[in-house]
Motif scaffolding. Structure first.
Motif, mmCIF file in Angstrom:
data_model
loop_
_atom_site.group_PDB
_atom_site.id
_atom_site.type_symbol
_atom_site.label_atom_id
_atom_site.label_comp_id
_atom_site.label_asym_id
_atom_site.label_seq_id
_atom_site.Cartn_x
_atom_site.Cartn_y
_atom_site.Cartn_z
ATOM 1 N N LEU A 51 0.812 -1.221 0.000
ATOM 2 C CA LEU A 51 0.000 0.000 0.000
ATOM 3 C C LEU A 51 0.842 1.265 0.000
ATOM 4 N N HIS A 52 2.114 1.156 0.385
ATOM 5 C CA HIS A 52 2.964 2.344 0.466
ATOM 6 C C HIS A 52 4.096 2.321 -0.554
ATOM 7 N N GLU A 53 3.972 1.498 -1.583
ATOM 8 C CA GLU A 53 4.994 1.457 -2.628
ATOM 9 C C GLU A 53 5.069 2.798 -3.355
ATOM 10 N N VAL A 54 6.297 3.202 -3.689
ATOM 11 C CA VAL A 54 6.505 4.413 -4.474
ATOM 12 C C VAL A 54 7.420 4.055 -5.634
ATOM 13 N N PRO A 55 6.926 4.197 -6.884
ATOM 14 C CA PRO A 55 5.580 4.596 -7.277
ATOM 15 C C PRO A 55 4.562 3.492 -6.947
ATOM 16 N N PRO A 56 3.289 3.830 -6.872
ATOM 17 C CA PRO A 56 2.272 2.817 -6.529
ATOM 18 C C PRO A 56 2.167 1.752 -7.601
ATOM 19 N N PRO A 57 1.734 0.542 -7.232
ATOM 20 C CA PRO A 57 1.597 -0.539 -8.216
ATOM 21 C C PRO A 57 0.619 -0.152 -9.321
ATOM 22 N N ARG A 58 0.860 -0.677 -10.509
ATOM 23 C CA ARG A 58 -0.035 -0.407 -11.633
ATOM 24 C C ARG A 58 -1.365 -1.133 -11.452
ATOM 25 N N LEU A 59 -2.357 -0.668 -12.196
ATOM 26 C CA LEU A 59 -3.704 -1.226 -12.080
ATOM 27 C C LEU A 59 -3.714 -2.728 -12.329
ATOM 28 N N VAL A 60 -2.898 -3.211 -13.264
ATOM 29 C CA VAL A 60 -2.917 -4.630 -13.585
ATOM 30 C C VAL A 60 -2.513 -5.476 -12.380
ATOM 31 N N HIS A 62 -3.270 -4.785 -9.231
ATOM 32 C CA HIS A 62 -4.469 -4.875 -8.398
ATOM 33 C C HIS A 62 -5.467 -5.882 -8.981
ATOM 34 N N VAL A 63 -5.632 -5.832 -10.307
ATOM 35 C CA VAL A 63 -6.548 -6.774 -10.959
ATOM 36 C C VAL A 63 -6.036 -8.194 -10.789
ATOM 37 N N HIS A 64 -4.734 -8.363 -10.940
ATOM 38 C CA HIS A 64 -4.104 -9.680 -10.734
ATOM 39 C C HIS A 64 -4.408 -10.204 -9.328
ATOM 40 N N ALA A 65 -4.262 -9.333 -8.306
ATOM 41 C CA ALA A 65 -4.532 -9.749 -6.928
ATOM 42 C C ALA A 65 -5.991 -10.163 -6.763
ATOM 43 N N PHE A 66 -6.896 -9.412 -7.364
ATOM 44 C CA PHE A 66 -8.320 -9.742 -7.271
ATOM 45 C C PHE A 66 -8.619 -11.087 -7.929
ATOM 46 N N VAL A 67 -8.084 -11.308 -9.123
ATOM 47 C CA VAL A 67 -8.388 -12.527 -9.873
ATOM 48 C C VAL A 67 -7.783 -13.749 -9.188
ATOM 49 N N PHE A 68 -6.551 -13.643 -8.703
ATOM 50 C CA PHE A 68 -5.915 -14.791 -8.067
ATOM 51 C C PHE A 68 -6.557 -15.098 -6.707
ATOM 52 N N THR A 69 -6.975 -14.060 -5.985
ATOM 53 C CA THR A 69 -7.719 -14.306 -4.757
ATOM 54 C C THR A 69 -9.078 -14.928 -5.072
ATOM 55 N N GLY A 70 -9.672 -14.478 -6.164
ATOM 56 C CA GLY A 70 -10.933 -15.068 -6.603
ATOM 57 C C GLY A 70 -10.809 -16.553 -6.863
ATOM 58 N N TRP A 71 -9.653 -16.978 -7.382
ATOM 59 C CA TRP A 71 -9.444 -18.411 -7.589
ATOM 60 C C TRP A 71 -9.537 -19.168 -6.272
ATOM 61 N N MET A 72 -8.949 -18.620 -5.211
ATOM 62 C CA MET A 72 -8.994 -19.298 -3.919
ATOM 63 C C MET A 72 -10.429 -19.414 -3.424
ATOM 64 N N VAL A 114 5.291 -6.263 -15.188
ATOM 65 C CA VAL A 114 5.245 -4.837 -14.854
ATOM 66 C C VAL A 114 5.499 -4.572 -13.382
ATOM 67 N N ALA A 115 5.416 -5.611 -12.537
ATOM 68 C CA ALA A 115 5.645 -5.419 -11.098
ATOM 69 C C ALA A 115 7.136 -5.329 -10.829
ATOM 70 N N LYS A 116 7.448 -4.738 -9.681
ATOM 71 C CA LYS A 116 8.850 -4.689 -9.272
ATOM 72 C C LYS A 116 9.320 -6.082 -8.902
ATOM 73 N N GLY A 117 10.489 -6.446 -9.381
ATOM 74 C CA GLY A 117 11.101 -7.695 -8.967
ATOM 75 C C GLY A 117 12.047 -7.434 -7.811
ATOM 76 N N PRO A 118 12.844 -8.441 -7.406
ATOM 77 C CA PRO A 118 13.746 -8.279 -6.270
ATOM 78 C C PRO A 118 15.022 -7.546 -6.669
ATOM 79 N N VAL A 119 14.880 -6.423 -7.403
ATOM 80 C CA VAL A 119 15.998 -5.583 -7.804
ATOM 81 C C VAL A 119 15.582 -4.151 -7.527
#
Length: 232
Positions: A51-60, A62-72, A114-119
């Motif tokens: 929630l405090h990432e700078v820059p904030p995560p892209r919309l995709v 958030h959609v990814h989190a919703f869809v994968f949680t929906g699978w559960m 598009v997400a930040k990796g461990p770099v």
């Protein structure tokens, strides 16, 4: 009915169940609970950072989190329908669930790219993308196999759980990342990242072996998933 006395005997191995499907129901609630523990513990501790990432995560993302949680939630609903003897509704919902997985096939790789990796900057590292793509690839292969096994309930349910196990390392891995620094050796890093997957695979295998109910399909899928995660 096969029992613990069947372990080590030819009757231990099965391609189809020789026991009532109802005898599997309680233990699959346990496997489901372990999957939820990985999701809630891992992503729960990660929410403040997210929630405090700078820059904030892209919309995709958030959609990814919703869809994968929906699978559960869909997996949970499907298991509860079977436990509640609503098998006909479970089957009708099955193709919707498969369609939901098709969304995951798109959003998983897209969000990983598009997400930040461990770099600290730039695109995600090759190691990050390897884990992400390997997990979603294993999920889709196992899911497709599970669908083909839908007329073989004992094998079908095990492979569908196994498909979700292929995704769950992201949750357990976040817990390890909060508790321990990232190891340098390959063996230690494997357990640091995939200990949750390995734990669930071992528990599922041990339970079915003790009950004399090892499904050949499950063993093939579990070994394949283990080898994929090892070479990543």
């Amino acid at each position: 009915m096969a029992t613990a006395s069947a372990v080590g005997r030819p009757g231990m191995w099965h391609t189809r169940a020789t026991w009532s499907a109802r005898e599997d129901r309680t233990i699959f609630l346990v496997w489901l609970a372990l999957l939820w523990i990985g999701v809630l513990a891992g992503f729960g501790v990660d929410i403040p950072r997210f929630l405090h990432e700078v820059p904030p995560p892209r919309l995709v993302v958030h959609v990814h989190a919703f869809v994968f949680t929906g699978w559960m939630f869909l997996l949970t609903l499907q298991i509860l329908l079977v436990v509640g003897d609503r098998v006909a509704l479970h089957r009708r919902l099955g193709w919707f669930t498969a369609g939901w997985a098709a969304l995951m096939a798109v959003l998983g790789p897209w969000a990983a790219m598009v997400a930040k990796g461990p770099v600290p900057s730039g695109p995600p590292s090759p190691q990050f993308l390897s884990i992400q793509f390997g997990g979603i690839g294993a999920f889709l292969v196992l899911l497709a196999w599970g669908i083909t096994l839908r007329k073989n309930p004992a094998a079908h349910k095990r492979i569908m759980i196994l498909a979700t196990v292929a995704l769950i390392d992201a949750g357990f891995g976040r817990v390890a990342g909060w508790l321990f620094p990232e190891p340098k050796s390959m063996l230690a890093w494997y357990f640091w990242e995939f200990y949750g997957t390995l734990l669930i695979l071992l528990l599922m295998t041990a339970w079915d072996a003790w009950r004399g109910r090892l499904m050949k399909q499950f063993v093939i899928g579990a070994v394949g998933l283990f080898l994929l995660e090892w070479v990543q």
